[in-house]
Design an enzyme around this catalytic site. Structure first.
Site, PDB file in Angstrom:
ATOM      1  N   ASN A   8       0.940  53.229 -11.122  1.00  0.00           N
ATOM      2  CA  ASN A   8       1.867  52.389 -10.356  1.00  0.00           C
ATOM      3  C   ASN A   8       3.203  53.135 -10.289  1.00  0.00           C
ATOM      4  O   ASN A   8       3.951  53.165 -11.251  1.00  0.00           O
ATOM      5  CB  ASN A   8       2.026  51.039 -11.076  1.00  0.00           C
ATOM      6  CG  ASN A   8       3.035  50.135 -10.383  1.00  0.00           C
ATOM      7  OD1 ASN A   8       3.498  50.431  -9.281  1.00  0.00           O
ATOM      8  ND2 ASN A   8       3.365  49.024 -11.033  1.00  0.00           N
ATOM      9  N   LYS A  10       5.706  52.423  -8.510  1.00  0.00           N
ATOM     10  CA  LYS A  10       6.809  51.480  -8.261  1.00  0.00           C
ATOM     11  C   LYS A  10       7.728  52.024  -7.156  1.00  0.00           C
ATOM     12  O   LYS A  10       7.252  52.695  -6.243  1.00  0.00           O
ATOM     13  CB  LYS A  10       7.568  51.196  -9.558  1.00  0.00           C
ATOM     14  CG  LYS A  10       6.616  50.772 -10.691  1.00  0.00           C
ATOM     15  CD  LYS A  10       7.313  50.215 -11.892  1.00  0.00           C
ATOM     16  CE  LYS A  10       6.279  49.800 -12.932  1.00  0.00           C
ATOM     17  NZ  LYS A  10       6.847  49.158 -14.103  1.00  0.00           N
ATOM     18  N   HIS A  91       2.672  41.411  -9.809  1.00  0.00           N
ATOM     19  CA  HIS A  91       3.336  42.209 -10.848  1.00  0.00           C
ATOM     20  C   HIS A  91       4.550  41.435 -11.384  1.00  0.00           C
ATOM     21  O   HIS A  91       5.235  40.743 -10.610  1.00  0.00           O
ATOM     22  CB  HIS A  91       3.771  43.562 -10.277  1.00  0.00           C
ATOM     23  CG  HIS A  91       4.179  44.523 -11.360  1.00  0.00           C
ATOM     24  ND1 HIS A  91       5.410  44.456 -11.962  1.00  0.00           N
ATOM     25  CD2 HIS A  91       3.508  45.524 -11.969  1.00  0.00           C
ATOM     26  CE1 HIS A  91       5.477  45.398 -12.897  1.00  0.00           C
ATOM     27  NE2 HIS A  91       4.336  46.056 -12.921  1.00  0.00           N
ATOM     28  N   GLU A  93       7.392  42.312 -12.062  1.00  0.00           N
ATOM     29  CA  GLU A  93       8.671  42.634 -11.409  1.00  0.00           C
ATOM     30  C   GLU A  93       8.831  41.849 -10.100  1.00  0.00           C
ATOM     31  O   GLU A  93       9.947  41.567  -9.675  1.00  0.00           O
ATOM     32  CB  GLU A  93       8.767  44.159 -11.198  1.00  0.00           C
ATOM     33  CG  GLU A  93       9.013  44.863 -12.537  1.00  0.00           C
ATOM     34  CD  GLU A  93       8.513  46.287 -12.617  1.00  0.00           C
ATOM     35  OE1 GLU A  93       8.158  46.877 -11.583  1.00  0.00           O
ATOM     36  OE2 GLU A  93       8.475  46.814 -13.752  1.00  0.00           O
ATOM     37  N   GLU A 161      -0.474  42.778 -18.704  1.00  0.00           N
ATOM     38  CA  GLU A 161       0.757  43.532 -18.923  1.00  0.00           C
ATOM     39  C   GLU A 161       1.792  42.624 -19.600  1.00  0.00           C
ATOM     40  O   GLU A 161       2.542  41.915 -18.912  1.00  0.00           O
ATOM     41  CB  GLU A 161       1.329  44.006 -17.586  1.00  0.00           C
ATOM     42  CG  GLU A 161       0.434  44.975 -16.854  1.00  0.00           C
ATOM     43  CD  GLU A 161       1.231  45.883 -15.916  1.00  0.00           C
ATOM     44  OE1 GLU A 161       1.154  47.099 -16.094  1.00  0.00           O
ATOM     45  OE2 GLU A 161       1.945  45.375 -15.042  1.00  0.00           O
ATOM     46  N   GLY A 167       7.807  49.127 -19.436  1.00  0.00           N
ATOM     47  CA  GLY A 167       8.977  50.003 -19.343  1.00  0.00           C
ATOM     48  C   GLY A 167       9.864  49.989 -20.581  1.00  0.00           C
ATOM     49  O   GLY A 167      10.998  50.452 -20.536  1.00  0.00           O
ATOM     50  N   SER A 206       3.975  50.430 -21.089  1.00  0.00           N
ATOM     51  CA  SER A 206       4.367  51.573 -21.923  1.00  0.00           C
ATOM     52  C   SER A 206       3.175  52.421 -22.385  1.00  0.00           C
ATOM     53  O   SER A 206       3.125  52.893 -23.509  1.00  0.00           O
ATOM     54  CB  SER A 206       5.184  51.110 -23.128  1.00  0.00           C
ATOM     55  OG  SER A 206       6.430  50.586 -22.703  1.00  0.00           O
TER      56      SER A 206
HETATM   57  P1  PGA Z   1       5.190  51.114 -17.671  1.00  0.00           P
HETATM   58  O1  PGA Z   1       4.863  50.150 -16.426  1.00  0.00           O
HETATM   59  O2  PGA Z   1       3.955  51.921 -17.930  1.00  0.00           O
HETATM   60  O3  PGA Z   1       6.341  51.943 -17.215  1.00  0.00           O
HETATM   61  O4  PGA Z   1       5.526  50.230 -18.830  1.00  0.00           O
HETATM   62  C1  PGA Z   1       3.611  49.535 -16.277  1.00  0.00           C
HETATM   63  C2  PGA Z   1       3.627  48.584 -15.098  1.00  0.00           C
HETATM   64  O5  PGA Z   1       4.627  47.879 -14.902  1.00  0.00           O
HETATM   65  O6  PGA Z   1       2.655  48.522 -14.316  1.00  0.00           O
END
Ligand code: PGA
Length: 243
Positions: A8, A10, A91, A93, A161, A167, A206
């Site tokens: 991903n 983003k 997601h 976000e 997640e 993140g 992460s």
């Molecule tokens: P990350 O993001 O690996 O940077 O924690 C994962 C995601 O949000 O899909």
């Protein structure tokens, strides 16, 4: 066992950088299945670059409407038309910006109707996790996301997640994630009313080249959704190559 590794990207990369990264990973050869999800504007060019590669293409979102007057939205059918096979939906976000479970539900229906495989993201906050409410919270997200969804012979992917792991550099413990993932699979099949439904449950949050193997060792973890680490070609290749 063959796992599914999804990148991903983003909104981290512009057009040129998206294409450079697509070029850098297109020679990936692994027993796992690999999907990359660039920004929408880079999808057609990335598709061309990845032609003949085993890396498949996914989008980061789609509209819950089939078509029409929806300024700024992208339909699932147009994503399918330009060569996407997958789409990330719900997601955290997006949810943090106000996306509701009802909207996620409509998007899942639109994606399935267009022939895309939805990658549905679920996960609890740190306070819910600490209060031991992870399963009840995630179970509720799944029920609401899948209300009235008819799966047919298609497959569904759910990415667990936990919000506190995204993140943050603070991933979940593989055993703990494995347990909730087994619960998620049951909850999805129950919500669909289909005990044999084809559902893959992934972990995200992460993930990096150091901790990925620990997650993939868990039988209930059928793959990974990788954010930050997927932006580094060599690191992502390492993750995708884990047996
Ligand atoms: P990350 O993001 O690996 O940077 O924690 C994962 C995601 O949000 O899909």
């Amino acid at each position: 066992m063959k796992k599914l590794i999804i990148a991903n990207w983003k909104m981290n990369l512009g057009f040129k950088m998206s294409l450079s990264l697509a070029k850098a990973i297109k020679d990936l050869r692994t027993n796992n299945a690999v999907v990359v999800c660039p920004s929408a504007f880079a999808l057609p060019a990335a598709k061309e670059i990845l032609q003949g590669s085993q890396v498949k293409l996914g989008a980061q979102d789609c509209s819950g409407a089939a078509n029409g007057a929806h300024t700024g939205q992208i339909s699932a059918a147009s994503l399918k038309e330009i060569g996407c096979a997958y789409v990330i939906l719900g997601h955290s976000e997006q949810r943090a910006m106000g996306e509701t479970c009802r909207q996620v539900n409509l998007k899942i229906t639109a994606a399935l109707r267009a022939g895309l495989t939805p990658i549905i993201c679920v996960g609890e906050t740190w306070p819910k996790h600490q209060a031991g409410q992870s399963q009840s919270f995630v179970g509720g997200q799944i029920r609401r996301a899948l209300t009235g969804v008819k799966l047919g012979q298609q497959a569904l992917i759910v990415a667990y997640e936990p919000l506190w792991a995204i993140g943050s550099g603070k991933s979940a413990k593989p055993e703990e994630a494995g347990k909730i993932q087994a619960f998620i699979k049951q909850a999805v099949r129950q919500a669909l009313g289909r005990p044999q439904a084809s559902v893959a449950v992934l972990y995200g949050g992460s993930v990096d080249a150091k901790n990925a193997a620990g997650f993939l060792k868990q039988a209930a973890i059928e793959g990974l959704l990788v954010g930050g680490a997927s932006l580094r070609a060599q690191e992502f290749k390492k993750i995708a190559n884990i047996k």
